[in-house]
Write an enzyme that holds these catalytic residues in place. Structure first.
Site, PDB file in Angstrom:
ATOM      1  N   HIS A  20      -7.542   0.033  19.147  1.00 28.13           N
ATOM      2  CA  HIS A  20      -7.144   1.164  18.301  1.00 28.13           C
ATOM      3  C   HIS A  20      -8.357   1.833  17.671  1.00 28.13           C
ATOM      4  O   HIS A  20      -8.356   2.171  16.489  1.00 28.13           O
ATOM      5  CB  HIS A  20      -6.176   0.675  17.216  1.00 28.13           C
ATOM      6  CG  HIS A  20      -5.590   1.767  16.370  1.00 28.13           C
ATOM      7  ND1 HIS A  20      -4.911   2.847  16.906  1.00 28.13           N
ATOM      8  CD2 HIS A  20      -5.587   1.949  15.020  1.00 28.13           C
ATOM      9  CE1 HIS A  20      -4.514   3.641  15.919  1.00 28.13           C
ATOM     10  NE2 HIS A  20      -4.918   3.129  14.768  1.00 28.13           N
ATOM     11  N   GLY A  55      -1.898   7.446   1.061  1.00 27.24           N
ATOM     12  CA  GLY A  55      -1.628   8.609   1.904  1.00 27.24           C
ATOM     13  C   GLY A  55      -0.689   8.315   3.053  1.00 27.24           C
ATOM     14  O   GLY A  55       0.095   9.179   3.464  1.00 27.24           O
ATOM     15  N   ASP A 102       1.909  -1.714  -4.543  1.00 31.55           N
ATOM     16  CA  ASP A 102       0.545  -1.190  -4.554  1.00 31.55           C
ATOM     17  C   ASP A 102      -0.107  -1.595  -5.870  1.00 31.55           C
ATOM     18  O   ASP A 102       0.560  -2.111  -6.770  1.00 31.55           O
ATOM     19  CB  ASP A 102       0.526   0.333  -4.371  1.00 31.55           C
ATOM     20  CG  ASP A 102      -0.702   0.807  -3.598  1.00 31.55           C
ATOM     21  OD1 ASP A 102      -1.805   0.275  -3.846  1.00 31.55           O
ATOM     22  OD2 ASP A 102      -0.562   1.709  -2.755  1.00 31.55           O
ATOM     23  N   GLY A 112       0.840  -1.192   0.000  1.00 29.22           N
ATOM     24  CA  GLY A 112       0.000   0.000   0.000  1.00 29.22           C
ATOM     25  C   GLY A 112       0.870   1.236   0.000  1.00 29.22           C
ATOM     26  O   GLY A 112       0.552   2.256   0.605  1.00 29.22           O
ATOM     27  N   ALA A 113       1.991   1.138  -0.727  1.00 30.13           N
ATOM     28  CA  ALA A 113       3.029   2.167  -0.668  1.00 30.13           C
ATOM     29  C   ALA A 113       2.683   3.443  -1.411  1.00 30.13           C
ATOM     30  O   ALA A 113       3.369   4.458  -1.251  1.00 30.13           O
ATOM     31  CB  ALA A 113       4.345   1.610  -1.212  1.00 30.13           C
ATOM     32  N   SER A 114       1.631   3.441  -2.228  1.00 33.42           N
ATOM     33  CA  SER A 114       1.279   4.637  -2.991  1.00 33.42           C
ATOM     34  C   SER A 114       0.205   5.476  -2.322  1.00 33.42           C
ATOM     35  O   SER A 114      -0.176   6.525  -2.842  1.00 33.42           O
ATOM     36  CB  SER A 114       0.801   4.241  -4.400  1.00 33.42           C
ATOM     37  OG  SER A 114       1.820   3.587  -5.107  1.00 33.42           O
ATOM     38  N   SER A 120      -3.664  -1.202   8.574  1.00 34.92           N
ATOM     39  CA  SER A 120      -4.985  -1.066   7.948  1.00 34.92           C
ATOM     40  C   SER A 120      -6.103  -1.150   8.981  1.00 34.92           C
ATOM     41  O   SER A 120      -6.166  -2.096   9.765  1.00 34.92           O
ATOM     42  CB  SER A 120      -5.177  -2.162   6.902  1.00 34.92           C
ATOM     43  OG  SER A 120      -4.118  -2.190   5.976  1.00 34.92           O
ATOM     44  N   ASN A 121      -6.992  -0.164   8.949  1.00 32.82           N
ATOM     45  CA  ASN A 121      -8.100  -0.126   9.898  1.00 32.82           C
ATOM     46  C   ASN A 121      -9.299  -0.918   9.404  1.00 32.82           C
ATOM     47  O   ASN A 121      -9.477  -1.084   8.192  1.00 32.82           O
ATOM     48  CB  ASN A 121      -8.508   1.329  10.146  1.00 32.82           C
ATOM     49  CG  ASN A 121      -7.633   1.990  11.182  1.00 32.82           C
ATOM     50  OD1 ASN A 121      -7.333   1.393  12.216  1.00 32.82           O
ATOM     51  ND2 ASN A 121      -7.227   3.227  10.926  1.00 32.82           N
TER      52      ASN A 121
END
Length: 356
Positions: free
Chosen positions: A220, A55, A77, A51-53, A161-162
């Site tokens: 969290h 925010g 990503d 998920g490097a691209s 990741s939420n």
């Protein structure tokens, strides 16, 4: 002296990043590991950001490229990875950067990694809770963890990741099904709650936030975030009004940022900072440094719940010890009971997603 053909090939490689890939699902010259001179990398660990691209992923990639413990940095990503990789790779720090684009390249991104960080998923927007993100992010985390189980089952995994209260149980169930589950190597990143607690407490006390340490336990999200203000270091006392204010602000820190950005994003920069701080702690533990203690949402027996956030000591195998909660005051005990009720539901939601 190199001949003309060799020189031409070398220049071709150097200029390859200037041409966009023909298809997002095809490997471009930029993405090929053969174009990276890995033997020139600094000694250290191999880290992948999935998920490097996004925010969080982009500033996190920047910070991890700056970490001297990282020798190889893989950026994965489903969109925009070539541009992020080209940009980050120009930094004159030790880590060699390689980019991977799309599902067909996930296995290459993960093979041989020591640490995998997962910020992938959709961000929160105004009016959304972390649980509103569940249906999208749960599937993303499942797919990525299936890749981890296959390609780097011994890696330390940091889940951002939420909703973390559900995505960590999802990851655990995926690894169990694959026969690769090691609870010592799966950690939910709750460091941003600690970072916020340190900052907000320092503001109230008039201290440097770098000198403040507030344990944050539970989970969290919302009321599951429980700062232990009775255990603040340096030791100090608070009025009942200060306790109420600080607890509420720490619990609602994410919402505060989402609302302030007015639809333009969530807490991406502070989260990237917190994630890099936690990743650095994991890497120092892998190196064998002593006394590395951080709060994290992990498989735990400190309460009756199967997962819980508390202080853990990190080492060469990931989690070496889960520390006790210590003495809680009446306010914290009441908060703990409230947190456990919501946590139990979130954990079960994650488990049920995989086992449905």
């Amino acid at each position: 002296m190199e001949d003309a053909a060799a020189a031409a090939r070398r220049m071709e490689r150097l200029a390859s990043h200037l041409r966009p890939p023909a298809s997002q699902m095809e490997e471009s010259p930029l993405l090929r590991g053969s174009n990276c001179r890995a033997k020139g990398a600094a000694p250290g660990f191999k880290v992948a950001i999935l998920g490097a691209s996004g925010g969080i992923g982009q500033p996190l990639a920047l910070l991890m490229k700056m970490n001297p413990l990282v020798s190889v940095l893989h950026l994965y990503d489903v969109v925009n990875t070539p541009g992020v990789t080209a940009d980050i790779s120009h930094m004159n720090t030790g880590a060699v950067v390689r980019g991977f684009l799309g599902q067909p390249q996930l296995e290459n991104a993960l093979t041989g990694m020591d640490l995998v960080i997962i910020p992938a998923g959709v961000p929160r927007k105004p009016g959304m809770t972390r649980d509103d993100l569940f249906n999208i992010n749960a599937g993303i985390v499942r797919t990525l963890c299936e890749g981890i189980a296959k390609c780097c089952p011994n890696a330390i995994v940091n889940v951002i990741s939420n909703p973390v209260n559900s995505t960590v149980p999802i990851a655990a169930e995926v690894f169990k099904k694959a026969g690769t589950y090691d609870p010592k190597r799966l950690l939910g990143v709750t460091t941003l709650d600690v970072v916020r607690a340190n900052t907000f407490v320092a503001e109230v006390l008039g201290l440097d936030p770098r000198d403040v340490n507030v344990p944050v336990i539970g989970g969290h999200a919302g009321v599951t975030i429980l700062p232990l203000l009775s255990q603040v270091n340096p030791p100090c006392s608070f009025t009942s009004e200060e306790i109420s204010y600080l607890t509420t602000r720490i619990q609602n820190g994410g919402t505060e940022v989402v609302e302030a950005k007015a639809g333009a994003g969530s807490a991406t920069l502070s989260m990237a900072y917190a994630a890099s701080k936690f990743a650095d702690a994991c890497l120092r533990g892998l190196r064998g440094d002593a006394g590395i203690v951080e709060c994290s949402f992990v498989a735990s027996q400190v309460t009756e719940l199967p997962f819980f956030a508390s202080k853990v000591r990190l080492g060469r195998c990931g989690i070496e010890e889960i520390l006790s909660l210590g003495p809680l005051n009446e306010f914290e005990r009441a908060g703990l009971e409230k947190a456990k009720k919501e946590l139990a539901e979130s954990i079960q939601k994650g488990v049920a997603f995989i086992n449905k």
